[in-house]
Motif scaffolding. Structure first.
Motif, PDB file in Angstrom:
ATOM      1  N   ARG A  71      -4.565   4.177   1.329  1.00 46.52           N
ATOM      2  CA  ARG A  71      -6.328   5.244   0.899  1.00 46.52           C
ATOM      3  C   ARG A  71      -6.340   6.495   1.067  1.00 46.52           C
ATOM      4  O   ARG A  71      -6.642   7.017  -0.235  1.00 46.52           O
ATOM      5  CB  ARG A  71      -7.037   4.148   2.545  1.00 46.52           C
ATOM      6  N   TYR A  85       1.670   6.368  11.266  1.00 50.45           N
ATOM      7  CA  TYR A  85       0.569   5.465  10.641  1.00 50.45           C
ATOM      8  C   TYR A  85       0.493   4.914  11.729  1.00 50.45           C
ATOM      9  O   TYR A  85       0.652   3.661  11.774  1.00 50.45           O
ATOM     10  CB  TYR A  85       0.829   5.552   9.174  1.00 50.45           C
ATOM     11  N   CYS A  86      -1.101   5.012  12.428  1.00 50.16           N
ATOM     12  CA  CYS A  86      -2.147   4.758  12.405  1.00 50.16           C
ATOM     13  C   CYS A  86      -2.816   3.107  12.166  1.00 50.16           C
ATOM     14  O   CYS A  86      -3.410   4.395  11.144  1.00 50.16           O
ATOM     15  CB  CYS A  86      -3.179   5.081  13.805  1.00 50.16           C
ATOM     16  N   THR A  87      -2.867   2.056  12.076  1.00 50.49           N
ATOM     17  CA  THR A  87      -3.259   1.727  11.539  1.00 50.49           C
ATOM     18  C   THR A  87      -5.057   1.490  11.846  1.00 50.49           C
ATOM     19  O   THR A  87      -5.506   0.684  11.499  1.00 50.49           O
ATOM     20  CB  THR A  87      -2.726  -0.311  11.532  1.00 50.49           C
ATOM     21  N   CYS A 106      -6.582   3.674  13.177  1.00 48.92           N
ATOM     22  CA  CYS A 106      -7.685   5.263  12.849  1.00 48.92           C
ATOM     23  C   CYS A 106      -7.458   6.106  12.355  1.00 48.92           C
ATOM     24  O   CYS A 106      -7.793   6.728  11.494  1.00 48.92           O
ATOM     25  CB  CYS A 106      -7.857   5.954  14.062  1.00 48.92           C
ATOM     26  N   HIS A 107      -6.418   5.162  11.584  1.00 49.29           N
ATOM     27  CA  HIS A 107      -5.988   5.647  10.029  1.00 49.29           C
ATOM     28  C   HIS A 107      -5.184   7.170  10.167  1.00 49.29           C
ATOM     29  O   HIS A 107      -4.834   7.596   8.869  1.00 49.29           O
ATOM     30  CB  HIS A 107      -6.669   5.728   9.223  1.00 49.29           C
ATOM     31  N   LYS A 108      -4.976   7.996  11.264  1.00 52.88           N
ATOM     32  CA  LYS A 108      -4.226   9.046  11.606  1.00 52.88           C
ATOM     33  C   LYS A 108      -2.797   8.709  11.305  1.00 52.88           C
ATOM     34  O   LYS A 108      -2.369   7.704  11.182  1.00 52.88           O
ATOM     35  CB  LYS A 108      -4.680   9.677  12.625  1.00 52.88           C
ATOM     36  N   SER A 131      -0.673   4.317   2.228  1.00 51.31           N
ATOM     37  CA  SER A 131      -1.552   3.381   2.253  1.00 51.31           C
ATOM     38  C   SER A 131      -2.160   3.399   1.466  1.00 51.31           C
ATOM     39  O   SER A 131      -3.187   2.775   2.025  1.00 51.31           O
ATOM     40  CB  SER A 131      -1.798   3.743   3.434  1.00 51.31           C
ATOM     41  N   GLU A 143       0.775  -0.977  -0.393  1.00 55.87           N
ATOM     42  CA  GLU A 143       0.232   0.315   0.218  1.00 55.87           C
ATOM     43  C   GLU A 143       1.699   1.000  -0.207  1.00 55.87           C
ATOM     44  O   GLU A 143       1.081   2.264   1.105  1.00 55.87           O
ATOM     45  CB  GLU A 143      -0.850   0.209   1.230  1.00 55.87           C
ATOM     46  N   THR A 174      -7.505  14.900   5.738  1.00 56.68           N
ATOM     47  CA  THR A 174      -8.151  13.969   3.765  1.00 56.68           C
ATOM     48  C   THR A 174      -8.338  16.033   3.894  1.00 56.68           C
ATOM     49  O   THR A 174      -9.099  16.397   4.420  1.00 56.68           O
ATOM     50  CB  THR A 174      -8.913  13.478   4.195  1.00 56.68           C
TER      51      THR A 174
END
Lengths: 135, 135
Positions: B65, B80-82, B84-86, B63, A61, B24
């Motif tokens: 996203r 990168y937090c897997t 919360c994706h922050k 990642s 990714e 984002t």
DNA sequence: CTCCGTGCAAACGATTTGCACTATG
DNA sequence: CATAGTGCAAATCGTTTGCACGGAG
């Protein structure tokens, strides 16, 4: 959760390994279709997800819009071409980084890291030179 | 290519800097809307692209996203937090890596690299602990 | 025979684009 | 006043999902 080894799953796995590249789902779909014309793109997506979950292939990714899948599951880093968006393996040692500095980061529980070198691949450099000669 | 400094562009830039986060496009859209309710999401996307192209903000393509945009343009890495994706800044030194090993990779013209540490942030660890107590 | 896996089409989320209008320089 | 930028809606791209059918174990 029993993993059935279906025909499509076998072909997907085989084509990815055979390619020795980091393919996207649709690139792989094109290849697989030659052996199995009625396979669906959804099946390719589903299986790539399952196979990487099972540790049989790697999921990348990294930069670029599309995910890419890796025939090689041993730990290694990648180099990304900003022109053609292709990915290649980086065969330098993973040194230094596992270390303490990383572990202590702000209370995070660190599970790994991703190193991605960015540049322009030889093929794209050549292509650019040609273009500039034309002018 | 003259960059006009429009009202929307100013507000987008200001809100991102003010946030001190890696937002984002749609997160930023929500914030900007408070000051400028008729702004369009497309404008936010367009301007984030332009502003990062002009080097006024950073673009994070992590990642696979959503892209995130960085108020901080100085060179640094991310964690990168897997869950919360922050994304957060990593304030360790960039050592060793600029070096020779990286430059010599397979004829690539290397322009940089991205180091992304992966883990679970303190907030998400806490949240998980709570969940497990409940059971 | 039981489900897991498949193909298909439709749904989805993020991002981009065509267009007529607006406003900056 | 030229033309870069805007808002809106529709389009696009990569990916996921619901469903009825098919095949592996």
């Amino acid at each position: 959760m029993h993993l059935r080894m279906t025909n499509q799953r076998e072909i997907i796995l085989r084509e990815l390994k055979k390619s020795r590249q980091h393919l996207t789902a649709d690139e792989l779909y094109d290849r697989v279709k030659k052996d199995m014309p009625r396979i669906s793109l959804a099946t390719v997506y589903r299986n790539l997800e399952i196979l990487s979950g099972a540790g049989l292939i790697g999921k990348l990714e990294i930069s670029g819009r599309q995910k890419r899948f890796d025939y090689d599951v041993t730990e290694h880093d990648h180099i990304y071409c900003t022109v053609c968006h292709k990915v290649n393996n980086l065969d330098i040692e993973r040194q230094g980084l596992h270390a303490k500095e990383v572990k202590a980061v702000k209370g995070y529980r660190v599970t790994g890291y991703r190193l991605e070198v960015i540049g322009v691949c030889p093929a794209c450099q050549k292509r650019k030179e040609k273009k500039e000669k034309k002018k």
